[in-house]
Design an enzyme around this catalytic site. Structure first.
Site, mmCIF file in Angstrom:
data_model
loop_
_atom_site.group_PDB
_atom_site.id
_atom_site.type_symbol
_atom_site.label_atom_id
_atom_site.label_comp_id
_atom_site.label_asym_id
_atom_site.label_seq_id
_atom_site.Cartn_x
_atom_site.Cartn_y
_atom_site.Cartn_z
ATOM 1 N N CYS A 206 -38.682 7.233 2.739
ATOM 2 C CA CYS A 206 -37.322 6.948 2.289
ATOM 3 C C CYS A 206 -36.364 7.402 3.380
ATOM 4 O O CYS A 206 -36.375 8.577 3.770
ATOM 5 C CB CYS A 206 -37.069 7.717 0.998
ATOM 6 S SG CYS A 206 -35.388 7.622 0.397
ATOM 7 N N CYS B 221 -33.525 0.912 4.933
ATOM 8 C CA CYS B 221 -33.934 1.440 3.619
ATOM 9 C C CYS B 221 -35.285 0.798 3.335
ATOM 10 O O CYS B 221 -35.455 -0.414 3.544
ATOM 11 C CB CYS B 221 -32.910 1.039 2.563
ATOM 12 S SG CYS B 221 -33.462 1.297 0.859
HETATM 13 N N1 DGL Z 1 -36.014 3.567 -0.188
HETATM 14 C C1 DGL Z 1 -34.885 4.452 -0.071
HETATM 15 C C2 DGL Z 1 -34.435 4.478 1.398
HETATM 16 O O1 DGL Z 1 -35.228 4.171 2.262
HETATM 17 C C3 DGL Z 1 -33.924 4.048 -1.101
HETATM 18 C C4 DGL Z 1 -32.858 4.977 -1.399
HETATM 19 C C5 DGL Z 1 -32.217 4.855 -2.738
HETATM 20 O O2 DGL Z 1 -32.862 5.174 -3.728
HETATM 21 O O3 DGL Z 1 -31.024 4.533 -2.745
HETATM 22 O O4 DGL Z 1 -33.346 4.816 1.741
#
Ligand code: DGL
Length: 260
Positions: free
Chosen positions: A71, A184
């Site tokens: 993430c 993301c």
């Molecule tokens: N997959 C997360 C990232 O890479 C998502 C973040 C979220 O939950 O807003 O930033």
């Protein structure tokens, strides 16, 4: 080797999917923190708190050797603190592929899509500042509030998601951006929609393969022999679209509900 991986939801599975291509003989414990999704619209303190609790849970319950923060948002908010708190763990984070995008663009115009927390974080600001001194490239940043929630619902190609993308991508399309950073781990799940809305060929930069190679390298340094079968376990702290999990990993996997 046992590897813990976490994200706020489905996004980190794009990293797990790449890890399954590069790694052999590993056991992966994935936590989708859907109870607290989206991370990108929370404060640094909250994201740090979630990240530490999940890491503790993975250590206590699964005795992990390595942690992959799959993430960008949690990496930006918590990786420094996680490394200080858990110095004996191999820890690999996820960062937007800014450098490859700056180096790749032919039109000298790139787009950067990420969560508000990632774009507002110190780590991102420092890197973009350094690269923009180094490269003569114009960049278009877009914080995509609400997009992770759409993807979590499985709305990867609905009129509402397309309308959001139309709005955000219009300036990039008009400026002839040829490279877009998917900052993301959820966004590779809407690659096709992004390509369609851009309407001219565009390179989408994601880092899942680079992360997987880095994990392999660090595990091999610790004596890992990259042979055998992989096993994957998935846990969620809240609601998760099991059809999306199956679609991303290409197999049906039992999802355990956990309280962390
Ligand atoms: N997959 C997360 C990232 O890479 C998502 C973040 C979220 O939950 O807003 O930033």
């Amino acid at each position: 080797m046992t590897i813990g991986v976490f994200d706020s939801g489905l996004g980190g599975l794009t990293v797990v999917s790449a890890m399954m291509k590069h790694l052999r003989g590993v056991e992966i414990y994935y936590v989708a923190d859907t109870q607290n999704t989206p991370y990108g619209e929370k404060s640094k303190e909250q994201i740090l708190d979630f990240s530490v609790s999940i890491t503790d849970y993975l250590i206590q319950n699964h005795h992990i050797d390595a942690l992959v923060v799959a993430c960008n948002t949690a990496t930006s908010a918590a990786i420094k603190e996680l490394r200080l708190l858990f110095p004996y763990l191999v820890i690999v984070g996820t960062e937007p592929g800014l450098k490859p995008a700056f180096a790749h663009t032919q039109t000298r115009k790139i787009g950067i899509l990420a969560t508000p927390a990632t774009l507002g974080g110190k780590k991102y600001k420092h890197l973009i500042g350094t690269l923009s001194l180094e490269y003569d490239v114009e960049y278009f940043e877009q914080a995509c509030s609400g997009l992770v929630a759409q993807i979590e619902k499985g709305d990867t190609d609905t009129p509402q998601t397309i309308a959001m993308l139309e709005d955000w991508l219009a300036p990039m399309r008009e400026a002839n951006v040829d490279t877009i950073v998917l900052g993301c781990t959820h966004y590779p799940l809407i690659s096709k929609a992004i390509e369609r809305v851009m309407s001219h060929p565009v390179a989408l930069v994601q880092t899942a393969d680079a992360i997987s190679k880095r994990v392999l390298h660090l595990l091999e340094e610790k004596g890992h022999i990259n042979r055998g079968c992989n096993r994957i376990h998935i846990a969620a702290t809240g609601v998760i679209e099991s059809a999306m999990v199956e679609q991303i990993l290409g197999e049906k996997i039992e999802i355990e509900q956990v309280v962390i």
